[in-house]
Design an enzyme around this catalytic site. Structure first.
Site, PDB file in Angstrom:
ATOM      1  CD  GLU A 326      -3.046  -0.611   2.336  1.00 44.78           C
ATOM      2  OE1 GLU A 326      -4.218  -0.937   2.148  1.00 44.78           O
ATOM      3  OE2 GLU A 326      -2.641  -0.051   3.384  1.00 44.78           O
ATOM      4  CB  CYS A 327       0.772   4.357   0.090  1.00 47.78           C
ATOM      5  SG  CYS A 327       1.077   6.112  -0.235  1.00 47.78           S
TER       6      CYS A 327
END
Length: 437
Positions: A326-327
């Protein structure tokens, strides 16, 4: 019933909500009160400070991404507290342009849904009697039944306090505290908000000072009397775990995983196995999935590029089992990460992604994602709610897109994430799956 609680909010960002909330949490805890912290809206950093201040995990409550059953499920599972204290994000009524699961993500939504009265932290620097007129508008909008009073912040002098407090009381507004200006008690910040709790030098001593400051200037017994319980709706579990054994990247570069997700995975019987990429640790060999959290990898590009044990362990795992990022975790799965000085650092190379922090541009907002391919324990076609908050940009992304992503108003977002084999990732931060009616 929900536990008796309060929402600590403000007319706008920057009024001092976090400082006041942390001082309240620590001061109440020091008096033997078991206080359960919450944070409204999408925020990773403040809950980590809440946890240190209160000695209890803090959970996010987000009316845009979470339906009412899920919100009440999170609150009721955080049991054993004498009271709840929820810190609002931005201003009391600020949120998305369009409603989501059961609101726009505003602190006011949580006050209404939980029945918790609002205490407004008001920065009175640069004004005196006029502050009462502004607060009167907030009170009439939320309704007198849900408005508890104000804590005045950044008061310049006793004379200044008297002018403001007299005007508040004349308007029928309870003044629950008045905090003199104290620049020495501010917390350091960086581009995504406060510097993380794990990085803060001598955080415990700072919180002790904040607690003493708040206890001296705020009526804590009055706050406890005002706290109110609300009726509890039907509840629902949060999220099934993506595997039985989850290797979770967790250190100063990878710390953005929502506490309510981790708690739901544990309650479902999953084993969470933390490891530190910055310490050059590989994920556990028997993990079912590796989950690379978001965070600040752009501040540690050189160390991550040199972490061969971590990178090789990640590559080995991806040969037979899923890896999801994520990210910031997504950035590390790519070929290269370019830092603010323009230097490229070789990453895991499990995706063809190249990202740059040298080409800064703010990407911020709620996101609605429909998976094009299976990822993170979800089947193709699953609809998820979450958000995006980063400054890095995509320079190259040659792999297949992972999801069709739109913002809160339904506009398509260009950055759709990507996948290759068992490896997937995106800038999308998961909050909750979308449930049908």
């Amino acid at each position: 019933m929900t536990p008796p609680g309060l929402v600590i909010s403000a007319p706008s960002s920057g009024a001092g909500k976090t400082t006041v909330t942390l001082g309240l949490l620590r001061a109440l805890a020091e008096q033997g009160v078991a206080v359960q912290p919450f944070k409204t809206g999408p925020d990773y950093i403040d809950p980590a400070f809440h946890r240190v201040a209160a000695g209890r995990p803090s959970f996010n409550l987000d009316s845009w991404a979470m339906d009412e059953a899920l919100l009440h499920g999170i609150v009721t599972e955080a049991t054993g507290a004498d009271m709840a204290l929820a810190e609002g994000a931005m201003g009391l009524f600020d949120g998305a342009a369009e409603a989501g699961a059961c609101g726009i993500g505003a602190a006011a939504d949580i006050a209404r849904l939980m029945g918790w009265p609002v205490v407004l932290v008001v920065d009175v620097s640069g004004q005196s009697q006029s502050a009462a007129a502004a607060v009167s508008g907030f009170r009439s909008t939320i309704g007198e039944d849900l408005f508890a009073g104000v804590i005045l912040n950044r008061v310049a002098s006793l004379r200044h306090e008297r002018f403001v407090a007299d005007a508040m009381r004349a308007a029928g507004i309870a003044v629950l505290g008045a905090l003199p200006r104290r620049d020495d008690l501010s917390l350091p910040s960086r581009h995504l908000g406060l510097v993380q709790a794990v990085e803060h030098p001598d955080l415990d001593a700072t919180l002790t000072k904040l607690a003493a400051f708040v206890a001296e200037n705020v009526d804590l017994p009055a706050l406890r009397r005002i706290a109110r319980a609300g009726s509890c709706a039907d509840t629902a579990p949060v999220l099934a775990p993506p595997g039985q054994r989850i290797a979770l990247a967790e250190d100063a570069a990878f710390s953005f995983t929502y506490p309510h997700l981790l708690e739901s995975w544990r309650r479902a019987g999953a084993e969470i196995m933390p490891f530190s990429p910055l310490a050059d640790e590989a994920p556990a060999l028997d993990a079912d999935i590796v989950w690379l959290s978001g965070g600040y990898p752009e501040l540690h590009g050189g160390r991550l590029a040199a972490a061969e044990t971590f990178l090789n362990g990640l590559r080995h795992h991806a040969e037979s089992r899923p890896v999801h990022g994520e990210c910031g975790g997504y950035m590390v799965l790519g070929e290269a990460l370019i830092d603010k000085d323009g230097q490229a650092h070789r990453m895991a190379g499990l995706l063809g992604l190249v990202t740059s922090y040298a080409q800064r541009r703010l990407h911020l907002g709620y996101r609605h994602a429909r998976l094009i391919a299976p990822a993170a324990g979800f089947a193709e076609g699953t609809v998820l709610r979450g958000h995006e908050f980063h400054y890095s940009t995509v320079v190259a992304q040659p792999d297949a897109p992972l999801a069709h992503i739109t913002d809160a108003e339904g506009a398509t977002v260009a950055e759709m994430g990507s996948y290759r084999g068992l490896v997937s990732g995106s800038y999308f931060h998961l909050i909750a799956p979308e449930r049908g009616p």
